[in-house]
Design a protein around this motif. Structure first.
Motif, mmCIF file in Angstrom:
data_model
loop_
_atom_site.group_PDB
_atom_site.id
_atom_site.type_symbol
_atom_site.label_atom_id
_atom_site.label_comp_id
_atom_site.label_asym_id
_atom_site.label_seq_id
_atom_site.Cartn_x
_atom_site.Cartn_y
_atom_site.Cartn_z
ATOM 1 N N UNK A 94 0.817 -1.209 0.000
ATOM 2 C CA UNK A 94 0.000 0.000 0.000
ATOM 3 C C UNK A 94 0.858 1.269 0.000
ATOM 4 N N UNK A 95 1.950 1.259 0.750
ATOM 5 C CA UNK A 95 2.823 2.440 0.806
ATOM 6 C C UNK A 95 3.417 2.731 -0.575
ATOM 7 N N UNK A 96 3.822 1.694 -1.291
ATOM 8 C CA UNK A 96 4.371 1.869 -2.638
ATOM 9 C C UNK A 96 3.294 2.374 -3.596
ATOM 10 N N UNK A 97 2.086 1.830 -3.491
ATOM 11 C CA UNK A 97 0.990 2.279 -4.356
ATOM 12 C C UNK A 97 0.656 3.745 -4.104
ATOM 13 N N UNK A 98 0.622 4.141 -2.837
ATOM 14 C CA UNK A 98 0.324 5.535 -2.507
ATOM 15 C C UNK A 98 1.403 6.459 -3.046
ATOM 16 N N UNK A 99 2.660 6.046 -2.931
ATOM 17 C CA UNK A 99 3.744 6.876 -3.438
ATOM 18 C C UNK A 99 3.694 6.954 -4.958
ATOM 19 N N UNK A 100 3.415 5.857 -5.612
ATOM 20 C CA UNK A 100 3.302 5.839 -7.075
ATOM 21 C C UNK A 100 2.199 6.798 -7.519
ATOM 22 N N UNK A 101 1.092 6.793 -6.804
ATOM 23 C CA UNK A 101 -0.020 7.694 -7.128
ATOM 24 C C UNK A 101 0.365 9.149 -6.901
ATOM 25 N N UNK A 102 1.007 9.428 -5.778
ATOM 26 C CA UNK A 102 1.424 10.798 -5.466
ATOM 27 C C UNK A 102 2.373 11.333 -6.542
ATOM 28 N N UNK A 103 3.369 10.552 -6.892
ATOM 29 C CA UNK A 103 4.334 10.979 -7.913
ATOM 30 C C UNK A 103 3.641 11.138 -9.262
ATOM 31 N N UNK A 104 2.777 10.208 -9.606
ATOM 32 C CA UNK A 104 2.042 10.309 -10.868
ATOM 33 C C UNK A 104 1.179 11.557 -10.934
ATOM 34 N N UNK A 105 0.511 11.873 -9.828
ATOM 35 C CA UNK A 105 -0.318 13.079 -9.785
ATOM 36 C C UNK A 105 0.537 14.338 -9.951
ATOM 37 N N UNK A 106 1.671 14.376 -9.288
ATOM 38 C CA UNK A 106 2.574 15.527 -9.416
ATOM 39 C C UNK A 106 3.104 15.640 -10.842
ATOM 40 N N UNK A 107 3.507 14.518 -11.412
ATOM 41 C CA UNK A 107 4.047 14.532 -12.778
ATOM 42 C C UNK A 107 2.983 14.976 -13.779
ATOM 43 N N UNK A 108 1.755 14.543 -13.587
ATOM 44 C CA UNK A 108 0.663 14.961 -14.472
ATOM 45 C C UNK A 108 0.422 16.461 -14.347
ATOM 46 N N UNK A 109 0.468 16.965 -13.133
ATOM 47 C CA UNK A 109 0.286 18.396 -12.870
ATOM 48 C C UNK A 109 1.387 19.212 -13.560
ATOM 49 N N UNK A 110 2.631 18.732 -13.452
ATOM 50 C CA UNK A 110 3.769 19.417 -14.063
ATOM 51 C C UNK A 110 3.681 19.343 -15.588
ATOM 52 N N UNK A 111 3.281 18.204 -16.108
ATOM 53 C CA UNK A 111 3.123 18.053 -17.560
ATOM 54 C C UNK A 111 2.096 19.052 -18.094
ATOM 55 N N UNK A 112 0.971 19.176 -17.416
ATOM 56 C CA UNK A 112 -0.059 20.122 -17.854
ATOM 57 C C UNK A 112 0.479 21.559 -17.839
ATOM 58 N N UNK A 113 1.238 21.898 -16.801
ATOM 59 C CA UNK A 113 1.821 23.248 -16.723
ATOM 60 C C UNK A 113 2.789 23.477 -17.879
ATOM 61 N N UNK A 114 3.593 22.477 -18.200
ATOM 62 C CA UNK A 114 4.541 22.603 -19.310
ATOM 63 C C UNK A 114 3.803 22.781 -20.630
ATOM 64 N N UNK A 115 2.738 22.023 -20.829
ATOM 65 C CA UNK A 115 1.988 22.144 -22.077
ATOM 66 C C UNK A 115 1.269 23.490 -22.171
ATOM 67 N N UNK A 116 0.842 24.027 -21.032
ATOM 68 C CA UNK A 116 0.209 25.350 -21.023
ATOM 69 C C UNK A 116 1.222 26.461 -21.305
ATOM 70 N N UNK A 117 2.493 26.170 -21.106
ATOM 71 C CA UNK A 117 3.540 27.159 -21.373
ATOM 72 C C UNK A 117 3.491 27.597 -22.835
ATOM 73 N N UNK A 118 2.990 26.719 -23.680
ATOM 74 C CA UNK A 118 2.743 27.047 -25.080
ATOM 75 C C UNK A 118 4.003 27.521 -25.800
ATOM 76 N N UNK A 119 5.032 26.690 -25.735
ATOM 77 C CA UNK A 119 6.242 26.949 -26.508
ATOM 78 C C UNK A 119 6.332 25.894 -27.606
ATOM 79 N N UNK A 120 6.996 26.247 -28.666
ATOM 80 C CA UNK A 120 7.107 25.328 -29.792
ATOM 81 C C UNK A 120 8.042 24.171 -29.440
ATOM 82 N N UNK A 121 7.590 22.924 -29.631
ATOM 83 C CA UNK A 121 8.452 21.767 -29.355
ATOM 84 C C UNK A 121 9.755 21.853 -30.147
ATOM 85 N N UNK A 122 10.823 21.391 -29.537
ATOM 86 C CA UNK A 122 12.115 21.360 -30.204
ATOM 87 C C UNK A 122 12.896 22.661 -30.131
ATOM 88 N N UNK A 123 12.343 23.655 -29.473
ATOM 89 C CA UNK A 123 13.038 24.935 -29.351
ATOM 90 C C UNK A 123 13.815 24.992 -28.042
#
Length: 175
Positions: A113-142
């Motif tokens: 359970x501790x590993x599952x909770x940590x996996x979920x926490x990290x996944x939620x944070x990574x998803x949040x960060x990914x959304x912020x990066x995509x909202x940055x609206x910069x051209x890929x590869x730049x």
């Protein structure tokens, strides 16, 4: 990009505070922070390669790495401080795809359970960060996209170390 990095870290930090994973005050651990440049240098080829198909893993693995380095700091820093590249040996234990499992199993000793909770926490944070990066609206590869990605990785590393320091009982309070 500096404003993006600051806003991103504040946002994810607030999220982690609400989840009870960190304290209101960010920890200061210069030893762990000093390892960031070399870890980033070694991680970037793997992280960039995986980002297109697995952005959450590419970002999330860095949070696990931050946790691992904080654990190393707590358990045997004299040994780990002398290791120039902490990332590559972690990756090579089970490969990039299983880096999260290696860190949870063998570094953090999280099971069930501790590993599952940590996996979920990290996944939620990574998803949040990914959304912020995509909202940055910069051209890929730049150069701006690259700087945004590195800012995201650094945020995940810092917050990963904060989560682990908190889990080990290091609490940051104003005196």
């Amino acid at each position: 990009m500096e404003d993006f990095a600051t806003t991103l870290q504040e946002d994810v930090h607030r999220y982690l505070v609400r989840r009870g994973a960190v304290d209101e005050r960010m920890p200061e651990c210069p030893d762990v922070e000093a390892k960031w440049p070399k870890i980033a240098e070694e991680y970037l080829p793997d992280g960039i390669r995986e980002f297109a198909d697995y952005p959450v893993a590419s970002l999330g693995w860095m949070m696990f790495i931050g946790m691992a380095v904080a654990k190393y700091w707590d358990t045997d820093w004299e040994r780990y401080a002398a290791v120039e590249d902490l990332y590559t040996p972690m990756r090579d234990k089970r490969g990039f795809d299983n880096l999260d499992e290696y860190i949870m199993d063998e570094v953090l000793n999280l099971q069930g359970d501790a590993a599952e909770k940590m996996q979920t926490l990290v996944g939620d944070c990574a998803e949040r960060v990914k959304r912020a990066l995509f909202r940055l609206d910069v051209e890929p590869g730049t150069i701006e996209a690259f700087k945004g990605y590195v800012a995201c990785l650094q945020c995940m590393y810092k917050l990963g170390s904060a989560v682990q320091l908190n889990a080990m009982g290091y609490h940051m309070h104003k005196i």
